[in-house]
Design an enzyme around this catalytic site. Structure first.
Site, PDB file in Angstrom:
ATOM      1  CB  ALA A  69     -10.376   6.904  -6.945  1.00  0.00           C
ATOM      2  NE  ARG A  76       4.035   4.545  -0.307  1.00  0.00           N
ATOM      3  CZ  ARG A  76       4.686   4.040  -1.361  1.00  0.00           C
ATOM      4  NH1 ARG A  76       4.223   4.220  -2.559  1.00  0.00           N
ATOM      5  NH2 ARG A  76       5.779   3.351  -1.195  1.00  0.00           N
ATOM      6  N   GLY A  78      -1.444  -1.447  -0.402  1.00  0.00           N
ATOM      7  CA  GLY A  78      -1.685  -2.551  -1.319  1.00  0.00           C
ATOM      8  C   GLY A  78      -3.091  -2.619  -1.876  1.00  0.00           C
ATOM      9  CD  GLU A 102      -6.361   6.303 -21.766  1.00  0.00           C
ATOM     10  OE1 GLU A 102      -7.245   6.269 -20.889  1.00  0.00           O
ATOM     11  OE2 GLU A 102      -6.545   5.896 -22.923  1.00  0.00           O
ATOM     12  CG  ASN A 107      -0.157   9.486 -10.439  1.00  0.00           C
ATOM     13  OD1 ASN A 107       0.495   9.059  -9.485  1.00  0.00           O
ATOM     14  ND2 ASN A 107      -1.483   9.447 -10.462  1.00  0.00           N
ATOM     15  CE1 TYR A 114      -2.919   1.234 -12.565  1.00  0.00           C
ATOM     16  CE2 TYR A 114      -2.070   3.372 -13.170  1.00  0.00           C
ATOM     17  CZ  TYR A 114      -3.082   2.598 -12.655  1.00  0.00           C
ATOM     18  OH  TYR A 114      -4.242   3.181 -12.240  1.00  0.00           O
TER      19      TYR A 114
END
Length: 164
Positions: A69, A76, A78, A102, A107, A114
């Site tokens: 989170a 945005r 890094g 997951e 999203n 990822y």
């Protein structure tokens, strides 16, 4: 900005950060239970205030990112990539050869993060995430091999200083 391990005393902060990013926030007690389980850990990034967190665990040669989170005002920059790489390193040190997670199928920002970190889709969990109004969202199951380097996000540069 400081990256540090988070422990049982940080459960309220971790839960509050989780609530900024997800419709169904994890309560402090659940986070505490996860942190108390074998092979689990958390990292927290903060400056004047908490900015981001990641919970992960490693067992039996596999690692898992349980949640990530980032405060919406800090996205945005890094920070998420930094946390993913740090957790990947810790999972590898703990004996994991692969890392799983997951992510909601819709999203797009997280999926791009990822994929950029070397994760590939290996499965799908229909209706995994609850959404408001009784709606459900599928989860993509993603995997990263920890025995290979992630793709380099920077272009190659020739000896003359231009693109290779």
């Amino acid at each position: 900005m400081m990256l540090r391990p988070a422990g049982a005393g940080d459960c309220e902060v971790l839960s509050a950060l989780h609530a900024t990013a997800f419709d169904e926030a994890w309560p402090p007690g659940l986070i505490g239970d996860l942190l108390a389980s074998p092979g689990a850990g958390a990292l927290l990034i903060e400056d004047e205030a908490p900015q981001a967190m990641i919970l992960w665990r490693a067992a039996g040669g596999e690692g898992e990112i349980l949640t990530l989170a980032v405060d919406p005002r800090r996205r945005r920059k890094g920070i998420a990539r930094l946390l993913v790489e740090a957790a990947s390193g810790l999972a590898k040190t703990a004996g994991a050869e692969a890392l799983f997670l997951e992510v909601a199928h819709d999203n797009d920002a997280a999926i791009a993060l990822y994929r950029g970190a070397g994760f590939e889709e290996v499965g799908r969990r229909p209706g995994y995430y609850g959404r408001g109004g009784g709606q459900r969202a599928d989860a993509l199951v993603m995997r990263r091999d920890l025995n290979t380097a992630p793709p380099n996000p920077y272009p190659r540069v020739s000896e003359r200083g231009g693109p290779a």
